[in-house]
Design an enzyme around this catalytic site. Structure first.
Site, PDB file in Angstrom:
ATOM      1  N   SER A 151       0.971  -1.284  -0.128  1.00  0.00           N
ATOM      2  CA  SER A 151       0.002   0.073  -0.081  1.00  0.00           C
ATOM      3  C   SER A 151       0.951   1.349   0.032  1.00  0.00           C
ATOM      4  O   SER A 151       2.019   1.142   0.259  1.00  0.00           O
ATOM      5  CB  SER A 151      -0.918   0.005   1.151  1.00  0.00           C
ATOM      6  OG  SER A 151      -1.628  -1.246   1.224  1.00  0.00           O
ATOM      7  N   HIS A 191      -3.274  -1.625  -1.305  1.00  0.00           N
ATOM      8  CA  HIS A 191      -3.293  -2.499  -2.412  1.00  0.00           C
ATOM      9  C   HIS A 191      -3.046  -3.946  -1.842  1.00  0.00           C
ATOM     10  O   HIS A 191      -2.465  -4.102  -1.017  1.00  0.00           O
ATOM     11  CB  HIS A 191      -1.969  -2.395  -3.206  1.00  0.00           C
ATOM     12  CG  HIS A 191      -1.242  -1.229  -3.721  1.00  0.00           C
ATOM     13  ND1 HIS A 191      -0.056  -0.984  -3.412  1.00  0.00           N
ATOM     14  CD2 HIS A 191      -2.092  -0.210  -4.407  1.00  0.00           C
ATOM     15  CE1 HIS A 191       0.236   0.397  -3.982  1.00  0.00           C
ATOM     16  NE2 HIS A 191      -0.919   0.834  -4.343  1.00  0.00           N
ATOM     17  N   VAL A 213       0.233  -1.741   5.720  1.00  0.00           N
ATOM     18  CA  VAL A 213       0.743  -2.791   6.541  1.00  0.00           C
ATOM     19  C   VAL A 213       2.325  -2.603   6.708  1.00  0.00           C
ATOM     20  O   VAL A 213       2.908  -2.229   5.993  1.00  0.00           O
ATOM     21  CB  VAL A 213       0.593  -4.148   5.537  1.00  0.00           C
ATOM     22  CG1 VAL A 213       1.151  -5.322   6.300  1.00  0.00           C
ATOM     23  CG2 VAL A 213      -1.029  -4.439   5.444  1.00  0.00           C
ATOM     24  N   ASN A 239       4.883   0.493   2.847  1.00  0.00           N
ATOM     25  CA  ASN A 239       5.349  -0.861   3.487  1.00  0.00           C
ATOM     26  C   ASN A 239       6.574  -0.892   3.931  1.00  0.00           C
ATOM     27  O   ASN A 239       6.875  -1.994   4.480  1.00  0.00           O
ATOM     28  CB  ASN A 239       4.650  -1.841   2.597  1.00  0.00           C
ATOM     29  CG  ASN A 239       3.122  -1.937   2.314  1.00  0.00           C
ATOM     30  OD1 ASN A 239       2.991  -1.614   1.371  1.00  0.00           O
ATOM     31  ND2 ASN A 239       2.367  -2.168   3.156  1.00  0.00           N
ATOM     32  N   GLU A 258      -4.119  -2.005  -7.173  1.00  0.00           N
ATOM     33  CA  GLU A 258      -5.163  -1.003  -6.811  1.00  0.00           C
ATOM     34  C   GLU A 258      -6.401  -1.331  -6.592  1.00  0.00           C
ATOM     35  O   GLU A 258      -6.964  -1.927  -7.032  1.00  0.00           O
ATOM     36  CB  GLU A 258      -5.200   0.029  -8.182  1.00  0.00           C
ATOM     37  CG  GLU A 258      -3.907   0.564  -8.305  1.00  0.00           C
ATOM     38  CD  GLU A 258      -3.379   1.867  -7.773  1.00  0.00           C
ATOM     39  OE1 GLU A 258      -4.265   2.723  -7.804  1.00  0.00           O
ATOM     40  OE2 GLU A 258      -2.270   1.728  -7.143  1.00  0.00           O
TER      41      GLU A 258
END
Length: 709
Positions: free
Chosen positions: A190, A212, A259, A433, A644
């Protein structure tokens, strides 16, 4: 203008603003009715006269758009998936029962503050009332889960956060043994940016929300919604089944999540002896609890299956397929208020209120980025981090010796210990991330100030470097530029390696090699849907940097933290790289039938009847716009496995300016009109205006649901 006229003009402007609502958060207004206005993209705008009415409407809306998947998730989280749907759900049932998720969820629900518990109950009732009113709209196979309760809402959130994100089961080669979460620079991920007015043309803060995740795993599916009640307004997206919006914004503030791989779980390797386990030189007996679950057989009958649950001082015991006996310890199982904390975070009236919510430390993982109208931006490496006596990250990621109390953690770090950057001099924060050491540039934070087990200290990913470079290299960013940068598919890996590769390969007289050199030389290093060199470079880069494109052994200049936006770079062994290109040429021709296939002919966005060219690629190659492409099908096409999902781009003007997209649509119920109605927008790089003002919403409403909570 004289003083009297100026005073009159200001007073009149203030009165006019009050009448038409300019600059006034919708939350300050009391909705006239409890209702859902459904816009033409299937987004529910939920208005309630109190918080419980909004939660009720949110449950109703989620059932309308995703009932089949949510009910299946709730059934799984009860630990009864095997009972409801058979053997395919047995491993999940065992995993959740061994980790005591169903029972703990009941105690967590009981521990909620009364007002928030009432909101959870209202959310569940909204789902039940939708199901009662629309019995033919729901798959018969999942109706067995009805009615749902507030306990189910908590159980699903508990399972998702603690036993998917923090301690996910590895249901493959090692059976029900726990596996660590995805790493920092894997193929999915992401993005987030929070940019203060120091770097924007308008002087207003901007926020990017850009997760994502898998397009197929239903507990990762996002849902877009707009919630309005007296005292709060929230717009954004969250995983289905959750009663709160995690990627949220309103007229005052917004947050995003990525994350972060917070190492909140530890897998201990046990030494078994004499029917027990060795701990500090003594053999201790396992704590044993007997349980059972039902398994539905193919003929529809059920059978009771016994389950012996062993545990140690560490936690529940698992046996891997290779015979290794382990125990799992998960942080945060004493913290039941994750949902309530999220709600208070996204409805905070100011930065101080947001920080007070964050300090509760109930959310077990995720980087959190914050932005507000007052100009504040912040990055937090958030999570419930065990306080360990020794050992680095790699040690704690592996099988930790379970025969000594030296490695048995019993405490966690307070919020103040977590890496955090607030209003840095560069005027922005970002995360892709990657570890928390480069949230801005120049970086205002040092890894050496934190325990070595907190996060990796290795190379910054190419995607992260692209994120940093784009913000650093652009001053006075307009909103249009903000959108343009978000769409970047540039391959930094190509920027760093192609000059050396082409210089070495151009002397090779082989016709295929010369064709490849010409093709790659003419490429702009952008993974656009119409480029012809990207497939060849992808095959070469996989040989050069590994399947995840993250290997660094073949670069001439290694990663240097002092040059985190320009290293690694160059090719250590040009001759070897040319041989890799020779192999890549053969592989590209074999896979795609030609050296120069158009990228978007092969890489497709396909949902339902919509089949359009795709672009972007995995972050290891450097694109900021991420798609992880699956294997080729029989027709030689491939489709996103991750990538996406929700995109939200917000500028805190008055009122806020917001554009976004739910790439794979806002509903998955059979017969929905909103499964594939946004995928072509993604192919065309178009975003929707996100409607927050009541007049805008009414102008785009296609259906209204009156709520009776």
């Amino acid at each position: 203008m004289d003083i009297a006229r100026r005073a009159f003009a200001l007073a009149f402007a203030a009165l006019l603003a009050g009448i038409i609502g300019i600059g006034e958060p919708i939350a300050a207004q009391t909705p006239a009715r409890n209702e859902i206005l459904w816009d033409k993209y299937g987004v529910p705008h939920i208005y309630g006269r109190d918080a419980a009415a909004v939660f009720y409407g949110y449950g109703y809306a989620q059932a309308h758009s995703h009932a089949d998947e949510i009910l299946r998730l709730y059934g799984e989280s009860r630990g009864r998936g095997a009972e409801y749907w058979g053997e395919a759900y047995e491993a999940t049932s065992v995993w959740l029962l061994k980790n005591d998720v169903p029972a703990r969820s009941k105690s967590w629900y009981d521990a909620q503050q009364p007002a928030f518990k009432a909101n959870l109950d209202a959310f569940a009732k909204g789902m039940n009332d939708y199901a009662a009113a629309h019995p033919t709209a729901i798959d018969a196979a999942v109706k067995v889960v009805l009615p749902v309760t507030g306990v189910d809402v908590v159980a699903h959130a508990h399972r998702l956060m603690n036993f998917v994100y923090v301690a996910s089961p590895n249901l493959g080669g090692e059976g029900d043994a726990p596996a660590p979460p995805d790493g920092y620079v894997g193929e999915d991920g992401s993005n987030t940016w929070a940019i203060s007015g120091k770097k924007t043309a308008s002087g207003k803060t901007m926020l990017l929300q850009n997760p994502h995740l898998s397009w197929t795993q239903n507990y990762f599916t996002y849902y877009e919604a707009h919630l309005v009640a007296p005292g709060f307004e929230v717009y954004g997206a969250t995983q289905i089944g959750l009663p709160i919006i995690r990627f949220a914004f309103n007229q005052q503030m917004g947050i995003s999540n990525t994350v972060n791989g917070m190492l909140g779980a530890t897998t201990y390797k046990l030494t078994t002896r004499d029917g027990g386990y060795v701990f500090d030189g003594k053999v201790r007996p396992f704590t044993v609890k007997t349980a059972s679950y039902k398994l539905r057989r193919a003929d529809g009958t059920t059978v009771d299956k016994p389950l012996e649950i062993k545990s140690t001082v560490h936690g529940p015991v698992f046996e891997r397929r290779d015979g290794t006996v382990t125990a799992l310890r998960v942080a945060g199982l004493d913290r039941p208020a994750m949902l309530h904390q999220y709600f208070d975070m996204v409805t905070a009236k100011n930065y101080a209120a947001f920080t007070a919510a964050m300090k509760r430390l109930q959310v077990p993982t995720f980087n959190i980025s914050y932005a507000d109208r007052d100009g504040n931006v912040e990055y937090i490496f958030n999570g419930i981090a065990p306080r360990r006596k020794s050992g680095d990250l790699e040690f704690w990621r592996g099988l930790v010796p379970g025969d000594t109390s030296d490695y048995l953690w019993t405490d966690v770090h307070p919020y103040e210990d977590l890496p955090r950057v607030t209003n840095p001099p560069a005027g922005f924060v970002q995360n892709t991330n990657d570890p928390p050491w480069f949230p801005s540039w120049p970086t205002p934070i040092k890894a050496s100030d934190y325990p070595s087990y907190m996060a990796p200290q290795g190379p910054e990913s190419m995607r992260a470097q692209n994120a940093l470079k784009m913000i650093v290299e652009n001053e006075k960013i307009t909103f249009d530029k903000f959108v343009e940068l978000k769409l970047s598919t540039r391959s930094l890996l190509a920027d760093r390696t192609l000059p050396d590769l082409l210089a070495a390969a151009k002397a090779d007289a082989n016709p295929d090699m010369q064709a490849a050199v010409k093709l790659l030389s003419e490429w702009d290093h952008i993974y656009s849907k119409d480029n012809r060199a990207g497939l060849l470079f992808e095959e070469w880069a996989r040989l050069f940097a590994g399947n995840g494109f993250t290997g660094v052994a073949n670069y001439a200049v290694p990663f240097d933290a002092a040059r985190a936006t320009s290293t690694p770079t160059g090719i250590k062994d040009p001759a070897a790289a040319v041989e890799m290109l020779r192999k890549a040429i053969a592989e590209t021709k074999q896979k795609y039938g030609a050296l120069d296939r158009v990228f978007g002919e092969v890489s497709r966005f396909k949902l339902g009847d919509v089949d359009v060219p795709g672009d972007g690629h995995v972050g290891g190659l450097g694109p900021f716009r991420v798609h992880t492409w699956g294997p080729l099908d029989a027709a030689g096409k491939r489709y996103p496995q991750h990538g996406e999902t929700w995109v939200g781009m917000i500028e805190f003007t008055t009122p806020v300016k917001a554009y976004g997209l739910m790439t794979y649509g806002n509903s998955r119920q059979p017969g929905t009109k909103h499964r594939s109605d946004q995928i072509a927008h993604s192919s065309r790089h178009e975003f929707r205006e996100l409607w927050l003002q009541r007049k805008q919403i009414e102008a785009n409403t296609i259906e209204t649901t009156t709520l009776k909570p």
